[in-house]
Write an enzyme that holds these catalytic residues in place. Structure first.
Site, short mmCIF file in Angstrom:
data_model
loop_
_atom_site.label_atom_id
_atom_site.label_comp_id
_atom_site.label_asym_id
_atom_site.label_seq_id
_atom_site.Cartn_x
_atom_site.Cartn_y
_atom_site.Cartn_z
N ILE A 175 44.67 -35.56 20.19
CA ILE A 175 45.90 -35.79 20.51
C ILE A 175 46.27 -36.86 21.71
O ILE A 175 47.31 -37.60 21.88
CB ILE A 175 46.76 -34.61 20.90
CG1 ILE A 175 48.05 -34.66 20.75
CG2 ILE A 175 46.43 -33.82 22.44
CD1 ILE A 175 48.83 -33.15 20.65
N ASN A 194 31.61 -31.94 25.92
CA ASN A 194 31.55 -31.36 27.29
C ASN A 194 31.44 -30.08 27.41
O ASN A 194 32.07 -29.30 26.84
CB ASN A 194 33.02 -31.88 27.90
CG ASN A 194 33.17 -33.44 27.77
OD1 ASN A 194 32.34 -34.27 28.08
ND2 ASN A 194 34.55 -33.99 27.18
N HIS A 251 33.50 -28.38 20.54
CA HIS A 251 34.13 -29.56 19.95
C HIS A 251 33.06 -30.70 20.20
O HIS A 251 32.61 -30.87 21.14
CB HIS A 251 35.61 -29.76 20.20
CG HIS A 251 35.96 -29.78 21.53
ND1 HIS A 251 36.05 -28.57 22.43
CD2 HIS A 251 36.24 -30.90 22.40
CE1 HIS A 251 36.22 -29.13 23.37
NE2 HIS A 251 36.49 -30.54 23.62
P1 AMP Z 1 37.23 -31.42 26.55
O1 AMP Z 1 37.70 -32.12 27.72
O2 AMP Z 1 36.01 -31.94 25.91
O3 AMP Z 1 37.39 -29.85 26.32
O4 AMP Z 1 38.15 -31.94 25.26
C1 AMP Z 1 39.62 -31.64 25.01
C2 AMP Z 1 40.07 -32.39 23.95
O5 AMP Z 1 40.90 -31.80 23.27
C3 AMP Z 1 40.93 -33.50 24.70
O6 AMP Z 1 40.39 -34.81 24.29
C4 AMP Z 1 42.44 -33.31 24.17
O7 AMP Z 1 43.12 -34.60 24.12
C5 AMP Z 1 42.16 -32.75 22.96
N1 AMP Z 1 43.07 -31.83 22.43
C6 AMP Z 1 43.78 -30.67 23.18
N2 AMP Z 1 44.66 -30.18 22.37
C7 AMP Z 1 44.84 -30.91 21.37
C8 AMP Z 1 45.51 -30.84 19.93
N3 AMP Z 1 46.42 -29.90 19.90
N4 AMP Z 1 45.49 -31.48 19.10
C9 AMP Z 1 44.23 -32.63 19.08
N5 AMP Z 1 43.77 -32.83 20.03
C10 AMP Z 1 43.70 -31.73 21.29
#
Ligand code: AMP
Ligand code: ZN
Length: 114
Positions: free
Chosen positions: A31, A87, A100
């Site tokens: 996102i 991460n 993820h």
């Molecule tokens: P991390 O910091 O590795 O936990 O990454 C979490 C990622 O999830 C970030 O890059 C956010 O931009 C992404 N993210 C969080 N909520 C959503 C969502 N609803 N749809 C798509 N990406 C998301």
């Protein structure tokens, strides 16, 4: 897990821009992209982070890397280069506690990461 954002995305309860789906995996556009390609690949099964992995996840983790390769080819970043990043924990900046894999590419990236 009932209150997990990425479980809800995998189930279609929260909308996302789907890129790919298999029986066990779901891939969607981040996102808040930090590169021209920024796709998240998740197992549909809730796994909190690296430390929660068990041998029963071996197959799934292998499938994630193969899907990342396939998507890198589709995105045209296979030859220029890409990263597959997890991460894990607070120092690493983990914000969502459903494991993820970030597929990042389309720009030059620095090493070491910030
Ligand atoms: P991390 O910091 O590795 O936990 O990454 C979490 C990622 O999830 C970030 O890059 C956010 O931009 C992404 N993210 C969080 N909520 C959503 C969502 N609803 N749809 C798509 N990406 C998301
Ligand atoms: Zn989850």
């Amino acid at each position: 897990m009932s209150d997990c954002v990425f479980c809800k995305i995998a189930k279609g309860i929260i909308p996302s821009q789907k890129v790919a789906e298999t029986d066990t995996l779901y891939a969607f556009q981040d996102i808040n992209p930090v590169a021209s390609t920024h796709i998240l690949i998740i197992p549909k099964r809730h796994i909190e982070n690296n430390l929660s992995l068990t041998p029963e996840d071996n197959q799934t983790i292998g499938e994630i890397f193969l899907l990342a390769n396939e998507l890198a080819v589709k995105q045209g970043i296979d030859k220029s280069g890409f990263r597959v990043v997890v991460n894990n924990g607070s120092d690493a900046g983990q914000a969502v506690f459903h494991i993820h894999f970030h597929l990042l590419g389309g720009r030059i990236m620095l090493w070491p990461p910030g």
